[in-house]
Scaffold this motif. Structure first.
Motif, PDB file in Angstrom:
ATOM      1  N   ARG A 160       7.984   4.150  -3.318  1.00 16.23           N
ATOM      2  CA  ARG A 160       8.045   2.863  -4.021  1.00 16.23           C
ATOM      3  C   ARG A 160       7.622   2.968  -5.485  1.00 16.23           C
ATOM      4  NH1 ARG A 160       5.011   0.193   1.151  1.00 16.23           N
ATOM      5  NH2 ARG A 160       6.845  -0.310   2.403  1.00 16.23           N
ATOM      6  N   GLY A 200      -0.566   5.767   0.335  1.00 14.73           N
ATOM      7  CA  GLY A 200       0.788   5.291   0.084  1.00 14.73           C
ATOM      8  C   GLY A 200       0.933   3.791   0.112  1.00 14.73           C
ATOM      9  N   SER A 201      -0.021   3.110   0.765  1.00 15.51           N
ATOM     10  CA  SER A 201       0.069   1.654   0.907  1.00 15.51           C
ATOM     11  C   SER A 201      -1.329   1.093   1.123  1.00 15.51           C
ATOM     12  CB  SER A 201       0.956   1.307   2.112  1.00 15.51           C
ATOM     13  OG  SER A 201       0.858  -0.061   2.433  1.00 15.51           O
ATOM     14  N   ILE A 229      -1.321   9.435   8.398  1.00 10.24           N
ATOM     15  CA  ILE A 229      -1.779   8.146   8.904  1.00 10.24           C
ATOM     16  C   ILE A 229      -0.888   7.715  10.080  1.00 10.24           C
ATOM     17  CG2 ILE A 229      -2.129   5.706   8.331  1.00 10.24           C
ATOM     18  CD1 ILE A 229      -4.048   7.553   6.820  1.00 10.24           C
ATOM     19  N   ALA A 268      -3.033  10.318   1.454  1.00  9.89           N
ATOM     20  CA  ALA A 268      -2.881   9.716   2.780  1.00  9.89           C
ATOM     21  C   ALA A 268      -1.566   8.954   2.830  1.00  9.89           C
ATOM     22  CB  ALA A 268      -4.041   8.758   3.034  1.00  9.89           C
ATOM     23  N   ALA A 269      -0.796   9.201   3.882  1.00 15.28           N
ATOM     24  CA  ALA A 269       0.465   8.471   4.011  1.00 15.28           C
ATOM     25  C   ALA A 269       0.919   8.470   5.454  1.00 15.28           C
ATOM     26  CB  ALA A 269       1.542   9.090   3.114  1.00 15.28           C
ATOM     27  N   GLY A 270       1.709   7.459   5.776  1.00 13.40           N
ATOM     28  CA  GLY A 270       2.242   7.346   7.127  1.00 13.40           C
ATOM     29  C   GLY A 270       3.763   7.400   7.125  1.00 13.40           C
ATOM     30  N   LYS A 271       4.323   7.399   8.331  1.00 10.49           N
ATOM     31  CA  LYS A 271       5.787   7.423   8.551  1.00 10.49           C
ATOM     32  C   LYS A 271       6.416   8.663   7.877  1.00 10.49           C
ATOM     33  CE  LYS A 271       6.045   2.488   9.350  1.00 10.49           C
ATOM     34  NZ  LYS A 271       6.464   1.168   8.907  1.00 10.49           N
ATOM     35  N   SER A 277      -1.994  -0.860   3.303  1.00  7.42           N
ATOM     36  CA  SER A 277      -2.168  -0.922   4.762  1.00  7.42           C
ATOM     37  C   SER A 277      -2.872   0.329   5.310  1.00  7.42           C
ATOM     38  CB  SER A 277      -0.820  -1.124   5.465  1.00  7.42           C
ATOM     39  OG  SER A 277       0.029  -0.006   5.250  1.00  7.42           O
ATOM     40  N   ASP A 278      -2.963   1.399   4.499  1.00 13.04           N
ATOM     41  CA  ASP A 278      -3.646   2.629   4.934  1.00 13.04           C
ATOM     42  C   ASP A 278      -5.163   2.550   4.729  1.00 13.04           C
ATOM     43  OD1 ASP A 278      -1.162   3.933   5.445  1.00 13.04           O
ATOM     44  OD2 ASP A 278      -0.990   4.501   3.333  1.00 13.04           O
ATOM     45  N   SER A 294       0.875   5.133  11.629  1.00 13.78           N
ATOM     46  CA  SER A 294       1.286   3.794  11.211  1.00 13.78           C
ATOM     47  C   SER A 294       2.678   3.432  11.721  1.00 13.78           C
ATOM     48  CB  SER A 294       1.253   3.681   9.688  1.00 13.78           C
ATOM     49  OG  SER A 294       2.139   4.611   9.115  1.00 13.78           O
TER      50      SER A 294
HETATM   51  C1  RP5 Z   1       3.727   4.791   3.993  1.00 10.32           C
HETATM   52  O1  RP5 Z   1       4.339   3.895   4.824  1.00 10.32           O
HETATM   53  C2  RP5 Z   1       2.334   4.296   3.798  1.00 10.32           C
HETATM   54  O2  RP5 Z   1       1.452   5.366   3.572  1.00 10.32           O
HETATM   55  C3  RP5 Z   1       2.011   3.572   5.082  1.00 10.32           C
HETATM   56  O3  RP5 Z   1       1.280   4.392   5.981  1.00 10.32           O
HETATM   57  C4  RP5 Z   1       3.392   3.295   5.678  1.00 10.32           C
HETATM   58  C5  RP5 Z   1       3.670   1.852   5.833  1.00 10.32           C
HETATM   59  O4  RP5 Z   1       3.506   1.188   4.593  1.00 10.32           O
HETATM   60  P1  RP5 Z   1       3.585  -0.391   4.509  1.00 10.32           P
HETATM   61  O5  RP5 Z   1       4.984  -0.763   4.911  1.00 10.32           O
HETATM   62  O6  RP5 Z   1       2.539  -0.947   5.455  1.00 10.32           O
HETATM   63  O7  RP5 Z   1       3.288  -0.721   3.086  1.00 10.32           O
HETATM   64  O8  RP5 Z   1       4.364   4.861   2.751  1.00 10.32           O
END
Ligand code: RP5
Length: 156
Positions: A40, A9-10, A87, A63-66, A12-13, A89
């Motif tokens: 996004r 997703g980012s 993830i 893979a994704a966080g939040k 940052s992952d 995060s």
């Molecule tokens: C999710 O939001 C992404 O997978 C990541 O884990 C988290 C934070 O994203 P960033 O704000 O660091 O881009 O969509």
């Protein structure tokens, strides 16, 4: 051989996802790596999922966080198996990501691995591909034997 897509997703992952990419490479599984966000870049994510089967993919690792909707959104647009990789995060230790991915409503499954369980995400994708790839299955058998030997030979 069918390919595996590793989608995060980012950017940052990436460091957390890297063991999945390394594991696919170790097993000689063709793969590609993408940054696509359910929030996004929703149109790009949907397009990727819609065309993934026609583009030669056999499984998608998402893979994704939040509020981790990537796997669920991708699964909405494809009948390929989607593996969700939660993830860690945020302040919630990844529980937010885990529940966002695993608690899919009936009809749209996302096979979910542990929080930050990147290597297992790759192994699950490899197991799916290995159903029709005997040489890949032999590598999985050898990997299991290596793990077994490591336990038996472990010295304390
Ligand atoms: C999710 O939001 C992404 O997978 C990541 O884990 C988290 C934070 O994203 P960033 O704000 O660091 O881009 O969509």
């Amino acid at each position: 051989m069918l390919k595996v897509a590793v989608i995060m997703g980012s950017k940052s992952d990436y460091e957390t996802v890297k063991p999945a990419i390394d594991t696919l490479a170790k097993f000689g599984v063709p793969n590609s790596v993408h940054i696509l966000s359910a929030h996004r870049t929703p149109d790009l994510a949907a397009d990727f999922a819609r065309h993934a089967k026609g583009n030669g993919y056999g499984a998608l690792i998402c893979a994704a966080g939040k509020a981790a909707h990537l796997g669920g959104v991708m699964a909405a647009y494809t009948t390929l198996p989607v593996i969700g990789l939660p993830i860690k995060s945020s302040l919630m230790d990844g529980l937010d990501s885990l529940l966002s991915i695993v608690q899919m409503p009936t009809g749209v499954p996302v096979a979910t691995v542990a929080v930050n369980g990147s290597e297992n995400a790759a192994l699950l994708a490899i197991q799916i591909l290995a159903l029709s790839e005997p040489e890949l299955d032999a590598k999985l058998e050898a990997h299991k034997q290596e793990m077994k030997d490591a336990i038996i030979n472990a010295k304390i």
